[in-house]
Design a protein around this motif. Structure first.
Motif, mmCIF file in Angstrom:
data_model
loop_
_atom_site.group_PDB
_atom_site.id
_atom_site.type_symbol
_atom_site.label_atom_id
_atom_site.label_comp_id
_atom_site.label_asym_id
_atom_site.label_seq_id
_atom_site.Cartn_x
_atom_site.Cartn_y
_atom_site.Cartn_z
ATOM 1 N N ILE A 3 0.869 -1.179 0.000
ATOM 2 C CA ILE A 3 0.000 0.000 0.000
ATOM 3 C C ILE A 3 0.904 1.227 0.000
ATOM 4 C CG2 ILE A 3 -1.722 1.319 1.300
ATOM 5 C CD1 ILE A 3 -2.603 -1.377 2.562
ATOM 6 N N VAL A 4 0.660 2.129 -0.926
ATOM 7 C CA VAL A 4 1.451 3.353 -1.017
ATOM 8 C C VAL A 4 0.543 4.548 -0.768
ATOM 9 C CG1 VAL A 4 2.909 4.794 -2.485
ATOM 10 C CG2 VAL A 4 3.082 2.292 -2.620
ATOM 11 N N ALA A 5 0.896 5.325 0.245
ATOM 12 C CA ALA A 5 0.164 6.553 0.561
ATOM 13 C C ALA A 5 0.863 7.712 -0.139
ATOM 14 C CB ALA A 5 0.126 6.775 2.067
ATOM 15 N N VAL A 6 0.119 8.428 -0.949
ATOM 16 C CA VAL A 6 0.653 9.576 -1.665
ATOM 17 C C VAL A 6 0.153 10.843 -0.971
ATOM 18 C CG1 VAL A 6 0.674 10.830 -3.871
ATOM 19 C CG2 VAL A 6 0.763 8.323 -3.850
ATOM 20 N N GLY A 7 1.093 11.710 -0.614
ATOM 21 C CA GLY A 7 0.744 12.952 0.074
ATOM 22 C C GLY A 7 -0.032 13.901 -0.819
ATOM 23 N N THR A 8 -1.072 14.487 -0.252
ATOM 24 C CA THR A 8 -1.892 15.440 -0.994
ATOM 25 C C THR A 8 -1.125 16.735 -1.240
ATOM 26 O OG1 THR A 8 -2.806 16.411 1.011
ATOM 27 C CG2 THR A 8 -4.016 14.535 0.049
ATOM 28 N N ASP A 9 -1.659 17.565 -2.121
ATOM 29 C CA ASP A 9 -1.048 18.866 -2.385
ATOM 30 C C ASP A 9 -1.032 19.720 -1.121
ATOM 31 O OD1 ASP A 9 -0.718 18.173 -5.077
ATOM 32 O OD2 ASP A 9 -2.639 19.055 -5.660
ATOM 33 N N GLU A 10 -2.126 19.689 -0.364
ATOM 34 C CA GLU A 10 -2.220 20.473 0.870
ATOM 35 C C GLU A 10 -1.174 20.002 1.887
ATOM 36 O OE1 GLU A 10 -4.833 18.826 -0.551
ATOM 37 O OE2 GLU A 10 -5.826 20.563 -1.445
ATOM 38 N N PHE A 11 -0.995 18.685 1.994
ATOM 39 C CA PHE A 11 -0.006 18.138 2.919
ATOM 40 C C PHE A 11 1.402 18.526 2.482
ATOM 41 C CE2 PHE A 11 2.147 14.095 4.644
ATOM 42 C CZ PHE A 11 2.472 14.719 5.832
ATOM 43 N N MET A 12 1.648 18.535 1.163
ATOM 44 C CA MET A 12 2.968 18.939 0.680
ATOM 45 C C MET A 12 3.248 20.395 1.053
ATOM 46 S SD MET A 12 4.833 18.930 -3.027
ATOM 47 C CE MET A 12 5.271 17.205 -2.991
ATOM 48 N N LYS B 116 -1.921 -0.910 -4.076
ATOM 49 C CA LYS B 116 -3.022 -0.020 -3.711
ATOM 50 C C LYS B 116 -2.439 1.344 -3.387
ATOM 51 C CE LYS B 116 -6.802 0.301 -0.352
ATOM 52 N NZ LYS B 116 -7.468 -0.394 0.768
ATOM 53 N N VAL B 117 -3.116 2.404 -3.843
ATOM 54 C CA VAL B 117 -2.703 3.773 -3.536
ATOM 55 C C VAL B 117 -3.779 4.415 -2.670
ATOM 56 C CG1 VAL B 117 -2.159 6.050 -4.494
ATOM 57 C CG2 VAL B 117 -1.375 3.994 -5.667
ATOM 58 N N VAL B 118 -3.337 5.054 -1.598
ATOM 59 C CA VAL B 118 -4.243 5.738 -0.688
ATOM 60 C C VAL B 118 -3.748 7.167 -0.476
ATOM 61 C CG1 VAL B 118 -4.961 3.597 0.459
ATOM 62 C CG2 VAL B 118 -3.035 4.912 1.380
ATOM 63 N N GLU B 119 -4.608 7.994 0.061
ATOM 64 C CA GLU B 119 -4.285 9.398 0.313
ATOM 65 C C GLU B 119 -3.580 9.560 1.657
ATOM 66 O OE1 GLU B 119 -7.371 12.658 1.469
ATOM 67 O OE2 GLU B 119 -7.319 12.536 -0.733
#
Length: 156
Positions: free
Chosen positions: A35-44, A71-74
């Motif tokens: 599972i890979v969590a991709v950081g949101t623009d706001e979090f960046m 799987k990709v999650v936020e």
């Protein structure tokens, strides 16, 4: 059979490069599902203090297409305990640049002590998105882009 059932890895993956692919490959080699969590623009913006080059949706599309990712999650924050409660992974992967970061140290300790989750730090490559961003900007300046308005987004 792989050592772990579910692995978890998070990142921004802004300006994807071979170091990102290597860490994804090494993580996937050790678990059945990654599972890979991709950081949101706001979090960046909150974490890095800058805009992303690629939008969150673009980064999710790219990461989703990589064969090592199941799987990709936020990701909206650094709270790995919260992530564990959502995804129930048995191993967390992180770049070794986080090894001395207080948040990672605390969460890795809690994950191990309370949930039996291992944390594996994976060595980073010499390439970084920050270095690529700077190199692109320098080349852009060198080849006469001075008449183009440069925003903080392109400079960082």
């Amino acid at each position: 059979m792989k050592r772990y059932k579910i692995g978890f890895l998070s990142g921004f993956f802004d300006i994807l490069h071979e170091g990102h692919i290597a860490i994804l490959r090494l993580a996937k080699q050790q678990c059945e599902q990654l599972i890979v969590a991709v950081g949101t623009d706001e979090f960046m913006r909150a974490r890095k203090g800058r805009e992303s080059v690629l939008s969150y949706d673009q980064r999710v599309q790219i990461i989703s297409s990589i064969r090592y990712v199941d799987k990709v999650v936020e990701e909206n924050n650094l709270d790995k305990i919260e992530a564990y409660k959502k995804y129930h992974f048995d191993v967390m992967f992180a770049g070794d640049d986080h090894k001395n970061e207080d948040t990672y140290i605390k969460d890795a300790d809690t994950l191990k002590r309370e949930y039996g989750v291992d944390t594996i730090y994976i060595g980073r490559s010499d390439t970084s998105s920050t270095a690529l961003r700077k190199r692109t900007y320098d080349i852009w300046k060198e080849y006469g882009a001075s008449d183009v308005t440069v925003t903080a987004r392109e400079k960082s």
